[in-house]
Design an enzyme around this catalytic site. Structure first.
Site, PDB file in Angstrom:
ATOM      1  N   ASP A 214      -5.933  -0.660  -1.821  1.00  0.00           N
ATOM      2  CA  ASP A 214      -6.858  -1.321  -2.737  1.00  0.00           C
ATOM      3  C   ASP A 214      -8.296  -1.724  -2.137  1.00  0.00           C
ATOM      4  O   ASP A 214      -8.305  -1.816  -0.657  1.00  0.00           O
ATOM      5  CB  ASP A 214      -5.962  -2.773  -2.872  1.00  0.00           C
ATOM      6  CG  ASP A 214      -5.980  -3.554  -1.701  1.00  0.00           C
ATOM      7  OD1 ASP A 214      -5.559  -3.163  -0.524  1.00  0.00           O
ATOM      8  OD2 ASP A 214      -6.503  -4.732  -1.722  1.00  0.00           O
TER       9      ASP A 214
ATOM     10  N   GLY B 297       0.841  -1.298  -0.083  1.00  0.00           N
ATOM     11  CA  GLY B 297       0.018  -0.066  -0.013  1.00  0.00           C
ATOM     12  C   GLY B 297       0.731   1.286  -0.035  1.00  0.00           C
ATOM     13  O   GLY B 297       0.322   2.237  -0.434  1.00  0.00           O
TER      14      GLY B 297
ATOM     15  N   LYS C 208      -6.364   6.137  11.253  1.00  0.00           N
ATOM     16  CA  LYS C 208      -7.685   6.097  11.952  1.00  0.00           C
ATOM     17  C   LYS C 208      -7.700   6.078  13.389  1.00  0.00           C
ATOM     18  O   LYS C 208      -7.720   4.961  13.914  1.00  0.00           O
ATOM     19  CB  LYS C 208      -8.657   4.779  11.308  1.00  0.00           C
ATOM     20  CG  LYS C 208      -8.797   4.686   9.906  1.00  0.00           C
ATOM     21  CD  LYS C 208      -9.453   3.618   9.394  1.00  0.00           C
ATOM     22  CE  LYS C 208      -9.453   3.384   7.785  1.00  0.00           C
ATOM     23  NZ  LYS C 208     -10.116   2.021   7.685  1.00  0.00           N
TER      24      LYS C 208
ATOM     25  N   PHE D  11     -13.472   3.081   4.982  1.00  0.00           N
ATOM     26  CA  PHE D  11     -12.841   2.206   4.292  1.00  0.00           C
ATOM     27  C   PHE D  11     -12.405   3.256   3.235  1.00  0.00           C
ATOM     28  O   PHE D  11     -13.373   3.618   2.207  1.00  0.00           O
ATOM     29  CB  PHE D  11     -13.517   0.981   3.785  1.00  0.00           C
ATOM     30  CG  PHE D  11     -12.759   0.006   2.945  1.00  0.00           C
ATOM     31  CD1 PHE D  11     -11.502  -0.612   3.572  1.00  0.00           C
ATOM     32  CD2 PHE D  11     -12.760   0.100   1.669  1.00  0.00           C
ATOM     33  CE1 PHE D  11     -10.758  -1.633   2.966  1.00  0.00           C
ATOM     34  CE2 PHE D  11     -11.857  -0.781   0.968  1.00  0.00           C
ATOM     35  CZ  PHE D  11     -10.840  -1.531   1.600  1.00  0.00           C
TER      36      PHE D  11
ATOM     37  N   ASP E  74      -4.863   1.417  11.040  1.00  0.00           N
ATOM     38  CA  ASP E  74      -6.068   1.321  11.418  1.00  0.00           C
ATOM     39  C   ASP E  74      -6.231   0.946  12.974  1.00  0.00           C
ATOM     40  O   ASP E  74      -6.099   1.971  13.791  1.00  0.00           O
ATOM     41  CB  ASP E  74      -6.707   0.324  10.537  1.00  0.00           C
ATOM     42  CG  ASP E  74      -8.426   0.014  10.809  1.00  0.00           C
ATOM     43  OD1 ASP E  74      -8.950   0.825  11.633  1.00  0.00           O
ATOM     44  OD2 ASP E  74      -8.962  -0.738  10.108  1.00  0.00           O
TER      45      ASP E  74
HETATM   46  P1  5GP Z   1      -4.064  -2.530  11.087  1.00  0.00           P
HETATM   47  O1  5GP Z   1      -3.379  -3.505  11.694  1.00  0.00           O
HETATM   48  O2  5GP Z   1      -3.603  -1.282  11.490  1.00  0.00           O
HETATM   49  O3  5GP Z   1      -5.559  -2.603  11.537  1.00  0.00           O
HETATM   50  O4  5GP Z   1      -4.234  -2.408   9.484  1.00  0.00           O
HETATM   51  C1  5GP Z   1      -3.378  -2.120   8.686  1.00  0.00           C
HETATM   52  C2  5GP Z   1      -3.499  -2.688   7.424  1.00  0.00           C
HETATM   53  O5  5GP Z   1      -5.005  -2.971   6.982  1.00  0.00           O
HETATM   54  C3  5GP Z   1      -3.145  -1.530   6.417  1.00  0.00           C
HETATM   55  O6  5GP Z   1      -1.826  -1.622   6.112  1.00  0.00           O
HETATM   56  C4  5GP Z   1      -3.987  -1.988   5.229  1.00  0.00           C
HETATM   57  O7  5GP Z   1      -3.272  -2.728   4.548  1.00  0.00           O
HETATM   58  C5  5GP Z   1      -5.177  -2.234   5.793  1.00  0.00           C
HETATM   59  N1  5GP Z   1      -6.355  -1.388   6.056  1.00  0.00           N
HETATM   60  C6  5GP Z   1      -6.928  -0.934   7.022  1.00  0.00           C
HETATM   61  N2  5GP Z   1      -7.985   0.114   7.079  1.00  0.00           N
HETATM   62  C7  5GP Z   1      -7.925   0.353   5.625  1.00  0.00           C
HETATM   63  C8  5GP Z   1      -8.614   0.930   4.735  1.00  0.00           C
HETATM   64  O8  5GP Z   1      -9.437   1.770   4.917  1.00  0.00           O
HETATM   65  N3  5GP Z   1      -8.397   0.860   3.240  1.00  0.00           N
HETATM   66  C9  5GP Z   1      -7.570  -0.298   2.759  1.00  0.00           C
HETATM   67  N4  5GP Z   1      -7.332  -0.417   1.572  1.00  0.00           N
HETATM   68  N5  5GP Z   1      -6.762  -1.032   3.754  1.00  0.00           N
HETATM   69  C10 5GP Z   1      -7.139  -0.665   4.846  1.00  0.00           C
END
Ligand code: 5GP
Length: 182
Positions: A169, A55, A141, A162, A113
């Site tokens: 993606d 990403g 977020k 999202f 996130d």
């Molecule tokens: P975390 O471990 O912080 O919950 O999630 C990180 C990963 O989740 C990010 O690197 C990404 O790949 C995916 N992710 C989290 N939120 C989003 C979003 O709103 N859109 C997309 N495309 N991927 C997300």
């Protein structure tokens, strides 16, 4: 039907959320901060930038074009899988060939996130004893973040939406979009 500020990807319609002008502005501000904070980096002591694939590729490309410090650019992938231990998720770092011991290291993420992925990554990299280790993310977020981790460089905090585009993606599609849609 597709309007100029919406895009259809698979079964969903996404609306423009962060336009090109704002992206350029928040990334330029971030580049200025990084240029200032790492101004003492040198040929012998460059900033080691580690982009987290997939990403971060578009954000990282635009960010580093505006850096005037000495830096190296590396990429890693993280693969998450369920471990046999009760802790559950295990994150494996793939592709890190650079020795980061005693180096200034900056992790570059597309989005944080819950923060679980980047926390795991942070903990694994800190074991390699870098001189400094910080995190830079395009989007954060904050409302969803479950971990107590200092994300030093945040370009923009967003709500719990999202988002796709600019590297992010939906089912592997939409990464090529030149701005962020939600
Ligand atoms: P975390 O471990 O912080 O919950 O999630 C990180 C990963 O989740 C990010 O690197 C990404 O790949 C995916 N992710 C989290 N939120 C989003 C979003 O709103 N859109 C997309 N495309 N991927 C997300």
């Amino acid at each position: 039907m597709e309007f100029f500020n919406t895009v259809n990807v698979k079964d969903k319609t996404f609306e423009q959320y962060i336009g090109k002008y704002e992206l350029n502005s928040i990334i330029t501000d971030m580049a200025h901060r990084i240029n200032h904070d790492y101004r003492n980096c040198s040929n012998h002591n460059p900033l080691i930038i580690i982009g987290v694939l997939n990403g971060s590729f578009m954000f990282l490309a635009d960010l580093v074009k505006m850096l005037n410090i000495k830096c190296e650019i590396h990429f890693i992938k993280v693969s998450s899988y369920s471990g046999i231990h009760s802790t559950g998720k295990v994150t494996e770092i793939l592709g890190l060939t650079r020795n980061i011991t005693n180096q200034n290291v900056l992790i570059v993420e597309d989005i944080v996130d819950t923060g679980l992925t980047v926390r795991e990554l942070y903990h694994q990299l800190i074991l390699k004893k870098p001189f400094t280790l910080d995190i830079c993310t395009l989007l954060y977020k904050k409302v969803n973040c479950k971990v107590d981790l200092n994300i030093k460089y945040v370009c923009k905090e967003i709500e719990d939406k999202f988002v796709i585009g600019y590297g992010l993606d939906y089912d592997n599609l939409g990464r090529n979009l030149d701005m962020i849609y939600s």
